[in-house]
Write a protein that holds these residues in place. Structure first.
Motif, PDB file in Angstrom:
ATOM      1  N   VAL A  77       0.843  -1.195   0.000  1.00  0.00           N
ATOM      2  CA  VAL A  77       0.000   0.000   0.000  1.00  0.00           C
ATOM      3  C   VAL A  77       0.879   1.246   0.000  1.00  0.00           C
ATOM      4  CG1 VAL A  77      -1.686   1.341   1.323  1.00  0.00           C
ATOM      5  CG2 VAL A  77      -1.898  -1.148   1.197  1.00  0.00           C
ATOM      6  N   ILE A  78       0.510   2.195  -0.846  1.00  0.00           N
ATOM      7  CA  ILE A  78       1.142   3.506  -0.878  1.00  0.00           C
ATOM      8  C   ILE A  78       0.066   4.510  -0.476  1.00  0.00           C
ATOM      9  CG2 ILE A  78       2.200   5.263  -2.346  1.00  0.00           C
ATOM     10  CD1 ILE A  78       3.213   2.889  -4.102  1.00  0.00           C
ATOM     11  N   ILE A  79       0.404   5.412   0.413  1.00  0.00           N
ATOM     12  CA  ILE A  79      -0.553   6.406   0.896  1.00  0.00           C
ATOM     13  C   ILE A  79      -0.399   7.694   0.095  1.00  0.00           C
ATOM     14  CG2 ILE A  79      -1.295   7.791   2.883  1.00  0.00           C
ATOM     15  CD1 ILE A  79      -1.824   4.758   3.161  1.00  0.00           C
ATOM     16  N   VAL A  80      -1.510   8.229  -0.374  1.00  0.00           N
ATOM     17  CA  VAL A  80      -1.506   9.541  -1.013  1.00  0.00           C
ATOM     18  C   VAL A  80      -1.946  10.545   0.052  1.00  0.00           C
ATOM     19  CG1 VAL A  80      -3.846   9.269  -2.002  1.00  0.00           C
ATOM     20  CG2 VAL A  80      -2.244  10.912  -2.998  1.00  0.00           C
ATOM     21  N   ASN A  81      -1.076  11.505   0.333  1.00  0.00           N
ATOM     22  CA  ASN A  81      -1.319  12.495   1.385  1.00  0.00           C
ATOM     23  C   ASN A  81      -2.021  13.725   0.824  1.00  0.00           C
ATOM     24  OD1 ASN A  81      -0.065  11.100   3.592  1.00  0.00           O
ATOM     25  ND2 ASN A  81       1.892  11.526   2.613  1.00  0.00           N
ATOM     26  N   VAL A  82      -3.184  13.493   0.235  1.00  0.00           N
ATOM     27  CA  VAL A  82      -3.984  14.558  -0.363  1.00  0.00           C
ATOM     28  C   VAL A  82      -5.437  14.312   0.024  1.00  0.00           C
ATOM     29  CG1 VAL A  82      -4.736  15.574  -2.542  1.00  0.00           C
ATOM     30  CG2 VAL A  82      -2.387  14.782  -2.309  1.00  0.00           C
ATOM     31  N   GLU A  83      -6.128  15.369   0.373  1.00  0.00           N
ATOM     32  CA  GLU A  83      -7.540  15.258   0.727  1.00  0.00           C
ATOM     33  C   GLU A  83      -8.373  14.840  -0.486  1.00  0.00           C
ATOM     34  OE1 GLU A  83      -8.858  15.593   3.777  1.00  0.00           O
ATOM     35  OE2 GLU A  83      -6.831  15.913   4.567  1.00  0.00           O
ATOM     36  N   LYS A  84      -9.446  14.102  -0.235  1.00  0.00           N
ATOM     37  CA  LYS A  84     -10.328  13.631  -1.309  1.00  0.00           C
ATOM     38  C   LYS A  84     -10.847  14.779  -2.170  1.00  0.00           C
ATOM     39  CE  LYS A  84     -13.588  10.737  -0.301  1.00  0.00           C
ATOM     40  NZ  LYS A  84     -14.612   9.893   0.345  1.00  0.00           N
ATOM     41  N   GLU A  85     -11.197  15.881  -1.543  1.00  0.00           N
ATOM     42  CA  GLU A  85     -11.738  17.018  -2.270  1.00  0.00           C
ATOM     43  C   GLU A  85     -10.713  17.570  -3.265  1.00  0.00           C
ATOM     44  OE1 GLU A  85     -11.744  16.790   1.137  1.00  0.00           O
ATOM     45  OE2 GLU A  85     -13.819  16.106   1.265  1.00  0.00           O
ATOM     46  N   LYS A  86      -9.450  17.561  -2.867  1.00  0.00           N
ATOM     47  CA  LYS A  86      -8.384  18.039  -3.739  1.00  0.00           C
ATOM     48  C   LYS A  86      -8.225  17.105  -4.941  1.00  0.00           C
ATOM     49  CE  LYS A  86      -5.089  21.256  -3.450  1.00  0.00           C
ATOM     50  NZ  LYS A  86      -5.393  22.664  -3.488  1.00  0.00           N
TER      51      LYS A  86
END
Length: 124
Positions: A77-86
């Motif tokens: 798993v790789i985490i994307v550190n961006v909010e869903k809205e963005k």
């Protein structure tokens, strides 16, 4: 990236990982990693969004390398550190319409949109 350890990761390993949000929501997979041929650095990561995520269809998103945490607790798993809205309003493209031509403006727009600075400017 918030981590004490920095290990190289192959593009094939990254492409075989699931990309999730910080809240453990599946976003998609890494489709490709675009390299800046002038500097040798990663220009951006192409994220292939899952069809059901935010009703984005099969959109491809360009994100800065710095938007990802490759050193999570799960190896696949790789985490994307961006909010869903963005992500919902992110610069994207479809499978048949990748960005072409001089990329410096597109790459700078991607970094600006997500709030990351380019380490080096592309040669214009």
């Amino acid at each position: 990236m918030n981590t004490d350890y920095h290990f190289p990761i192959s593009s094939s390993t990254a492409a075989n990982c699931t990309v999730k949000t910080i809240r453990d929501e599946s976003v998609g997979t890494i489709k490709d990693i675009m390299l800046d041929t002038e500097t040798g650095e990663v220009a951006y990561v192409v994220l292939s969004v899952d069809t059901g995520f935010l009703n984005l269809g099969s959109k491809l998103l360009a994100l800065p390398w710095e938007a990802f945490d490759f050193h999570g607790h799960q190896r696949d798993v790789i985490i994307v550190n961006v909010e869903k809205e963005k992500l919902e309003n992110a610069p994207g493209f479809d499978e048949d319409n990748w960005p072409v031509g001089p990329q410096y403006e597109f790459i700078n727009d991607v970094h600006t949109y997500y709030g990351f600075r380019r380490r080096r400017a592309l040669i214009e």
